[in-house]
Design a protein around this motif. Structure first.
Motif, PDB file in Angstrom:
ATOM      1  N   THR A  53       0.839  -1.103   0.034  1.00  0.00           N
ATOM      2  CA  THR A  53      -0.052  -0.352   0.460  1.00  0.00           C
ATOM      3  C   THR A  53       1.039   0.916   0.032  1.00  0.00           C
ATOM      4  O   THR A  53       0.430   2.284  -0.391  1.00  0.00           O
ATOM      5  N   SER A  93      -2.830  -2.618  -7.629  1.00  0.00           N
ATOM      6  CA  SER A  93      -3.172  -1.521  -7.525  1.00  0.00           C
ATOM      7  C   SER A  93      -4.043  -0.806  -8.759  1.00  0.00           C
ATOM      8  O   SER A  93      -2.351  -1.333 -10.000  1.00  0.00           O
ATOM      9  N   LYS A 122      -4.279   3.605  -5.950  1.00  0.00           N
ATOM     10  CA  LYS A 122      -5.598   2.842  -5.789  1.00  0.00           C
ATOM     11  C   LYS A 122      -5.501   1.420  -5.653  1.00  0.00           C
ATOM     12  O   LYS A 122      -5.261   0.692  -6.261  1.00  0.00           O
TER      13      LYS A 122
END
Length: 452
Positions: free
Chosen positions: A126, A251, A255
């Motif tokens: 992330t 991703s 995002k």
């Protein structure tokens, strides 16, 4: 009388002399004008020759542009030439623990990439995604979690691996959402990307999808309802993790998603793109027909009207209790014409069924597989690629997580990555829970996309 005649002659000479002088001047002007006209005619001829040479050069340049893939920018002022099919790209990696520091190291040297692909473990994924988008807000950025990152220098776990392509391609990307249920809702995103190309020669679609949610066949159906009509092949893979089948992520443009498929349709401006599929298993003499299946849940209850687990145990000369220990090494092959696609075993279900990592359809023809000499198979694959594409620009590899585990167990994974680099040159690869090629989803396979 005589005097009078002489006088007349003298008078005539006096009259003729100025006339003769005027004649000489006029003649001189005529000659000067004639010389100037000759000069003008000569200049005209030279100018005509120059124009013809310029026209010839323009025709030559147009021919070179056609054959050497010169891309004329319609918005104006620059011409980019990719001679010899070479791309401008960079492959970087980092093992740093801090997300921002790892991204900074892995993307060093990248300026304005059109496309970024990156692969990493789940822990920092992330943070990598967010930081990559911050640094390159105008780029198409696609990421996937992986069991291992592969490149010509070796196999790297717990490492951020990045490919950034700056020149040599034209590309457009997007994402399919709700892929476990309704990816078809987002088909217009695929169409919009495809329709932006003037032509689709030397064009492919690369995709990475969330794993462990049995969505790959739905995704492929969505893509191919558009791509097949355009003649665009597809390759890609399902995301990976540390091998525990717990959680995968992908991703797109900053995002992170868990039930999605990110994709990019890309055109190689310097040549073709060759796709390869390799399996390291060979058929046994045991063939079956699936006669009772649950397609959506990837379960076969009966082969040839007998309980599936019982049929498998008999073929492997064991009993159902000991069958699980054989499942990793003895997958099945789904036969479609002359092609065979590997279907990995997931486990034994209630009521004697067999669950798989890819769909098996009613009346599918299946064959039990056994391990082949994988180093010999890999040697033949490298030999074929080298013959087809002696000097690749770049290769993208999808390498099944199960194969990676097998090579790691045998102490071969790092050597495998380096040996492939000897043939492919620069490449990036990731390892996940499935591979896709055109209309098919399968397992325990290696897929290569080799850019000429």
């Amino acid at each position: 009388m005589g005097n009078s005649a002489i006088l007349r002659i003298e008078l005539n000479e006096e009259l003729i002399e100025p006339v003769y002088g005027l004649h000489k001047k006029l003649y001189g002007l005529y000659k000067e004008l004639e010389l100037r006209c000759t000069a003008i005619r000569l200049c005209s001829v030279l100018l005509l020759i120059l124009i013809l040479r310029l026209l010839t050069c323009k025709v030559y340049l147009i021919m070179v542009a056609y054959h050497r893939n010169i891309v004329w920018n319609n918005q104006a002022e620059r011409i980019k030439t990719y001679l010899g099919g070479k791309m401008e790209y960079r492959i970087g990696r980092s093992k740093k623990n801090q997300g921002k520091e790892a991204v900074k190291e892995a993307v060093e040297g990248l300026k304005n990439p059109k496309l970024i692909l990156f692969f990493s473990e789940t822990d920092n994924f992330t943070e990598y995604t967010i930081e990559m988008k911050r640094l390159f807000p105008e780029s198409i950025i696609i990421g996937s979690t992986t069991f291992v990152g592969l490149c010509r220098e070796g196999a790297y776990k717990d490492t951020l691996l990045v490919l950034g392509i700056e020149e040599g391609i034209e590309c457009y990307g997007d994402v399919l959402e709700e892929v476990d249920k309704y990816p078809l809702k987002y088909i217009d995103r695929v169409m919009n990307c495809v329709n932006r190309f003037k032509n689709t020669e030397n064009t492919v679609c690369f995709e990475v999808s969330s794993a462990l949610i049995s969505s790959e066949e739905l995704i492929l159906s969505t893509f191919n309802s558009v791509l097949m009509d355009k003649g665009i092949p597809l390759f890609g893979g399902s995301a990976g993790d540390r091998g525990n089948a717990e959680k995968t992520m992908i991703s797109f443009n900053g995002k992170v998603m868990e039930k999605a498929c990110a994709f990019v349709v890309l055109k190689n401006l310097g040549g073709g793109i060759r796709l390869y599929r390799e399996n390291i298993y060979k058929p046994t003499n045991h063939y079956f027909t699936a006669t009772k299946v649950d397609i959506r849940n990837r379960t076969v209850y009966e082969y040839d009207y007998e309980p599936a687990a019982q049929v498998m145990a008999k073929a492997l000369n064991t009993d159902i209790k000991n069958l699980p220990q054989y499942l990793d090494s003895y997958p099945l092959g789904r036969l479609i014409g002359s092609d065979m696609y590997i279907t990995a075993n997931q486990g034994i279900t209630d009521h004697g069924g067999m669950a798989y990592h890819a769909r098996v359809y009613n009346n599918s023809h299946m064959v039990l597989l056994e391990p082949d000499d994988y180093k010999e198979v890999l040697r033949r694959t490298r030999e074929q690629v080298k013959k087809d594409v002696p000097n690749p620009s770049l290769t993208i590899m999808i390498h099944c997580l199960a194969r990676s585990l097998l090579f790691e167990k045998d102490g071969y994974l790092n050597d495998f990555a380096k040996e492939m680099g000897g043939t492919l040159g620069n490449y990036v690869g990731f390892a996940g829970y499935g591979e896709q090629l055109n209309q098919q989803h399968f397992n325990q396979t290696m897929v290569l996309a080799v850019f000429e």
